[in-house]
Design a protein around this motif. Structure first.
Motif, short mmCIF file in Angstrom:
data_model
loop_
_atom_site.label_atom_id
_atom_site.label_comp_id
_atom_site.label_asym_id
_atom_site.label_seq_id
_atom_site.Cartn_x
_atom_site.Cartn_y
_atom_site.Cartn_z
N THR A 1 2.29 -11.86 0.10
CA THR A 1 3.64 -12.41 0.13
C THR A 1 4.39 -12.03 -1.14
N LYS A 2 5.65 -11.64 -1.00
CA LYS A 2 6.43 -11.15 -2.15
C LYS A 2 6.73 -12.24 -3.16
N TYR A 3 7.33 -13.31 -2.71
CA TYR A 3 7.86 -14.35 -3.58
C TYR A 3 8.68 -13.72 -4.72
N PHE A 4 9.61 -12.87 -4.32
CA PHE A 4 10.40 -12.12 -5.30
C PHE A 4 11.69 -11.68 -4.61
N TYR A 5 12.77 -11.66 -5.38
CA TYR A 5 14.09 -11.26 -4.86
C TYR A 5 14.23 -9.76 -5.07
N VAL A 6 13.95 -9.00 -4.04
CA VAL A 6 14.07 -7.54 -4.12
C VAL A 6 15.36 -7.08 -3.48
N SER A 7 15.57 -7.52 -2.24
CA SER A 7 16.78 -7.16 -1.50
C SER A 7 17.44 -8.42 -0.96
N PRO A 8 18.76 -8.52 -1.03
CA PRO A 8 19.44 -9.70 -0.46
C PRO A 8 19.38 -9.73 1.06
N PHE A 9 18.84 -8.66 1.67
CA PHE A 9 18.77 -8.60 3.12
C PHE A 9 17.34 -8.78 3.64
N ILE B 1 13.81 -1.26 11.14
CA ILE B 1 13.89 -1.26 12.60
C ILE B 1 14.36 -2.60 13.16
N ALA B 2 14.47 -3.62 12.30
CA ALA B 2 14.93 -4.94 12.77
C ALA B 2 15.54 -5.70 11.58
N PRO B 3 16.48 -6.61 11.82
CA PRO B 3 17.06 -6.94 13.12
C PRO B 3 18.03 -5.87 13.63
N LYS B 4 18.42 -4.95 12.74
CA LYS B 4 19.21 -3.80 13.17
C LYS B 4 18.62 -2.55 12.52
N LYS B 5 18.77 -1.43 13.18
CA LYS B 5 18.20 -0.19 12.68
C LYS B 5 19.05 0.37 11.54
N HIS B 6 18.36 0.86 10.53
CA HIS B 6 19.05 1.48 9.40
C HIS B 6 18.04 2.30 8.62
N ILE C 1 21.40 2.36 -4.08
CA ILE C 1 20.98 1.01 -3.66
C ILE C 1 22.20 0.19 -3.24
N HIS C 2 23.25 0.24 -4.04
CA HIS C 2 24.44 -0.55 -3.72
C HIS C 2 25.20 0.04 -2.52
N TRP C 3 25.18 1.35 -2.38
CA TRP C 3 25.84 1.99 -1.24
C TRP C 3 25.17 1.59 0.07
N GLN C 4 23.83 1.61 0.09
CA GLN C 4 23.11 1.22 1.29
C GLN C 4 23.27 -0.28 1.56
N ALA C 5 23.34 -1.08 0.48
CA ALA C 5 23.57 -2.52 0.64
C ALA C 5 24.92 -2.78 1.31
N LEU D 1 24.55 -2.18 4.98
CA LEU D 1 23.86 -3.29 5.64
C LEU D 1 24.77 -4.50 5.80
N TRP D 2 25.58 -4.75 4.78
CA TRP D 2 26.53 -5.87 4.84
C TRP D 2 27.54 -5.64 5.96
N LEU D 3 28.01 -4.40 6.11
CA LEU D 3 28.96 -4.08 7.17
C LEU D 3 28.32 -4.21 8.55
N LYS D 4 27.00 -4.05 8.61
CA LYS D 4 26.29 -4.25 9.87
C LYS D 4 26.02 -5.73 10.14
N LYS D 5 26.46 -6.60 9.19
CA LYS D 5 26.37 -8.05 9.34
C LYS D 5 24.94 -8.56 9.37
N LEU D 6 24.08 -7.96 8.54
CA LEU D 6 22.75 -8.51 8.36
C LEU D 6 22.83 -9.77 7.51
N SER D 7 21.90 -10.68 7.73
CA SER D 7 21.87 -11.93 6.96
C SER D 7 21.74 -11.61 5.47
N PHE D 8 22.56 -12.29 4.67
CA PHE D 8 22.62 -12.03 3.22
C PHE D 8 22.11 -13.26 2.47
#
Length: 258
Positions: free
Chosen positions: A147-155, A5-10, A222-226, A229-236
């Motif tokens: 707290t995650k302290y883990f790289y799960v999603s680049p977004f 729901i943030a910073p953009k809906k998806h 996973i890669h398709w949805q990523a 998200l990249w096309l929506k210009k979310l922070s990577f």
């Protein structure tokens, strides 16, 4: 279901299936089921090497997943020798597997839940475990914010938090893992729901035909949805960013060098 729901809906949802198996019955299933094997190629197979292995450096590959988990539980003061351990996971399909998350539910001799372990993996095949003890058990659900302290999603930032609600599977499956940002706001919701069916040769074939090569499809989704998200210009966030925020990682990724 994933709902951001943030910073953009998806949001999106997919049909999947998972396996809920007693770690003491894997060899029995190997003998009983035509389409299931342990550590061998088959339509479906369970491979010990794909799950928790200790120690982190030079793990003992002669041990079973159950033995490794018992070793892990000792670090939390839990004697797992007499516990029934049931694993909710994806199996290999035609030799390929990817498990975004698996769950170990541990029960005493009376059948009561004692503890739970969530085994989360990223697309680099790294793994991190989260332990849930009696203090996190409310009714039949293990609950914890950590707290995650883990790289799960680049977004998603490495140091955002997971909000786990892991209900013990019965005839129904109902698990949620949400993400909370550093300001305490929930912004990402994940739900896994399902109905239990018997594990038989017929059900294995039916599931395979209904969703062929499901682990490969999961990786592709996973890669398709990523990409969306990249096309929506979310922070990577690149994988190499903030290594100090990637802590207590099993099977750490080692990039190839020339």
């Amino acid at each position: 279901m994933h709902n951001r729901i943030a910073p953009k809906k998806h949001s999106f949802w997919y049909n999947v299936y998972m396996f809920y198996i007693d770690l003491d019955e894997i060899d029995l299933l190997d003998k009983k089921l035509r389409w299931f094997s342990r550590n061998k190629f088959n339509l479906f197979s369970f491979r010990d090497a794909e799950h928790l292995q200790l120690p982190k450096e030079n793990p003992d590959k002669t041990k079973t997943t159950r033995q490794h988990l018992e070793d892990y539980l000792k670090g939390y003061g839990v004697n797992g020798a007499n516990l029934k351990i049931k694993l909710l996971t994806n199996l290999n399909v035609l030799g390929y597997n990817f498990n975004p998350v698996s769950f170990y539910y541990c029960f005493n001799e009376a059948g009561n839940p004692i503890c739970c372990v969530a085994e989360i993996s990223n697309t680099y095949r790294e793994m991190k475990l989260f332990f849930f003890g009696k203090d996190e058990l409310s009714g039949n659900t293990f609950k914890k914010v950590i707290t995650k302290y883990f790289y799960v999603s680049p977004f998603i930032d490495h140091d955002d938090s997971f909000d786990f609600n892991l209900t013990v599977p019965t005839d129904k499956l109902n698990i949620t893992i949400d993400d909370i940002d550093k300001q305490g706001n929930k912004f990402f919701f994940t739900t896994l729901k399902g109905n239990k069916i018997p594990l038989t040769n017929a059900s294995l074939l039916k599931n395979f035909i209904s969703i062929p090569l499901i682990p490969l499809q999961i990786m592709g989704m996973i890669h398709w949805q990523a990409l969306k998200l990249w096309l929506k210009k979310l922070s990577f966030h690149p994988k190499a960013e903030n290594p100090e925020l990637q802590r207590n990682v099993y099977k750490p990724y080692k990039p190839q060098t020339k």
